[in-house]
Design a protein around this motif. Structure first.
Motif, PDB file in Angstrom:
ATOM      1  N   PHE A 131      39.563  34.173  35.412  1.00 46.36           N
ATOM      2  CA  PHE A 131      39.933  33.476  34.330  1.00 46.36           C
ATOM      3  C   PHE A 131      40.703  34.541  33.366  1.00 46.36           C
ATOM      4  O   PHE A 131      41.218  34.077  32.230  1.00 46.36           O
ATOM      5  CB  PHE A 131      38.630  33.081  33.553  1.00 46.36           C
ATOM      6  CG  PHE A 131      37.888  32.232  34.341  1.00 46.36           C
ATOM      7  CD1 PHE A 131      38.522  31.142  34.935  1.00 46.36           C
ATOM      8  CD2 PHE A 131      36.554  32.190  34.377  1.00 46.36           C
ATOM      9  CE1 PHE A 131      37.751  30.120  35.707  1.00 46.36           C
ATOM     10  CE2 PHE A 131      35.860  31.366  35.393  1.00 46.36           C
ATOM     11  CZ  PHE A 131      36.207  30.415  35.798  1.00 46.36           C
ATOM     12  N   ILE A 132      41.198  35.525  33.862  1.00 48.78           N
ATOM     13  CA  ILE A 132      42.073  36.606  32.989  1.00 48.78           C
ATOM     14  C   ILE A 132      43.430  36.018  32.655  1.00 48.78           C
ATOM     15  O   ILE A 132      43.698  36.013  31.293  1.00 48.78           O
ATOM     16  CB  ILE A 132      42.425  37.879  33.677  1.00 48.78           C
ATOM     17  CG1 ILE A 132      40.953  38.702  33.931  1.00 48.78           C
ATOM     18  CG2 ILE A 132      43.344  38.751  32.777  1.00 48.78           C
ATOM     19  CD1 ILE A 132      41.056  39.980  34.714  1.00 48.78           C
ATOM     20  N   GLY A 133      44.031  35.130  33.489  1.00 50.25           N
ATOM     21  CA  GLY A 133      45.064  34.391  33.242  1.00 50.25           C
ATOM     22  C   GLY A 133      44.961  33.437  32.210  1.00 50.25           C
ATOM     23  O   GLY A 133      45.920  33.427  31.177  1.00 50.25           O
ATOM     24  N   ASP A 134      43.901  32.682  32.129  1.00 52.21           N
ATOM     25  CA  ASP A 134      43.615  31.728  30.705  1.00 52.21           C
ATOM     26  C   ASP A 134      43.393  32.606  29.816  1.00 52.21           C
ATOM     27  O   ASP A 134      43.864  32.255  28.567  1.00 52.21           O
ATOM     28  CB  ASP A 134      42.465  30.958  31.424  1.00 52.21           C
ATOM     29  CG  ASP A 134      42.711  29.798  32.122  1.00 52.21           C
ATOM     30  OD1 ASP A 134      43.976  29.632  32.531  1.00 52.21           O
ATOM     31  OD2 ASP A 134      41.915  29.185  32.915  1.00 52.21           O
ATOM     32  N   LEU A 135      42.677  33.732  29.660  1.00 52.76           N
ATOM     33  CA  LEU A 135      42.418  34.436  28.554  1.00 52.76           C
ATOM     34  C   LEU A 135      43.439  35.003  27.878  1.00 52.76           C
ATOM     35  O   LEU A 135      43.466  34.824  26.726  1.00 52.76           O
ATOM     36  CB  LEU A 135      41.153  35.609  28.831  1.00 52.76           C
ATOM     37  CG  LEU A 135      39.916  34.711  29.285  1.00 52.76           C
ATOM     38  CD1 LEU A 135      39.056  35.948  30.270  1.00 52.76           C
ATOM     39  CD2 LEU A 135      39.178  34.129  27.938  1.00 52.76           C
TER      40      LEU A 135
END
Length: 242
Positions: free
Chosen positions: A59-63
């Motif tokens: 979820f790094i991309g979302d964060l």
């Protein structure tokens, strides 16, 4: 007489719109709240270990992008529109999401700097989340003057942050099972908060796209009456003391 009043009223609207800062700009709230809710919902599922997912690295991309950059850009629109509360909230959570995402990037070696997932790391992460819970408390108090949905959103988010911090502290103390239970509770509150965020997105889009609105539970009038009553009572008390 009625014709004059109608003309004056109709003529005053463009003037008021021109005087209001950023009145010609689109409402950035649906995009910002959508990014906020989508990211929070994704993370909440991992916090609850849904379908065996625990690690949040995916979820790094979302964060960092959807929430981090998306909220930060939307916040600038709110600043131009003169919305201090929205600007502050969106900017703050853009930095929170972005910072939280950066912590999980393996290449940066933040976890390795603590020698892995050591008690020191978990305590530091607990402090990080706990202090954001303190910051969020101000948003919760300010939302009391807006509407019920915002109050519930920030309340559930506050509980999520508190349980998340407690989970990190429990892990630092070696209480693995307790930490897991606290993290599940944090994920549950995050899940509810994300659904409230989606509700706000629907409300924002309804104002622009469809000929109806959904209730948000406006509390501004009640808040103003309460503040006015409190102020008058304080003034009366000061006069009596004098």
């Amino acid at each position: 007489m009625s014709g004059v009043k109608e003309n004056e009223t109709m003529g005053s609207k463009p003037v008021e719109a021109a005087m209001k800062p950023g009145a010609h700009l689109a409402n950035p709230a649906p995009l910002a709240l959508g990014g906020f809710a989508t990211t929070l919902l994704s993370v909440s599922l991992a916090m609850m270990n849904f379908r065996g997912v625990f690690a949040q690295t995916i979820f790094i991309g979302d964060l960092c992008f959807v929430a981090g950059i998306g909220l930060l850009i939307s916040a600038q629109w709110e600043m131009v529109r003169g919305n201090t509360f929205s600007y502050t909230v969106l900017s703050a959570y853009a930095f929170f999401y972005g910072g939280y995402g950066v912590i999980m990037i393996p290449a940066l070696g933040i976890v390795d700097a603590y020698g892995g997932y050591t008690p020191e790391y978990h305590n530091a992460l607990g402090f990080f989340v706990l202090l954001w819970a303190v910051f969020n408390l101000f948003f919760l108090l300010a939302s009391c003057a807006v509407n019920i949905v915002y109050i519930l959103l920030f309340l559930t988010l506050e509980l999520c942050l508190c349980f998340d911090a407690a989970s990190s502290f429990a892990m630092a103390d070696g209480l693995v099972e307790t930490s897991a239970n606290l993290m599940t509770a944090a994920g549950a509150f995050a899940f509810v908060s994300s659904l409230l965020g989606y509700y706000c997105v629907f409300n924002g889009l309804c104002q622009e796209a469809v000929p109806f609105s959904i209730p948000m539970g406006d509390t501004s009038r009640v808040w103003k009456r309460w503040c006015k009553k409190t102020t008058s009572q304080n003034s009366k008390s000061e006069k009596d003391m004098a």
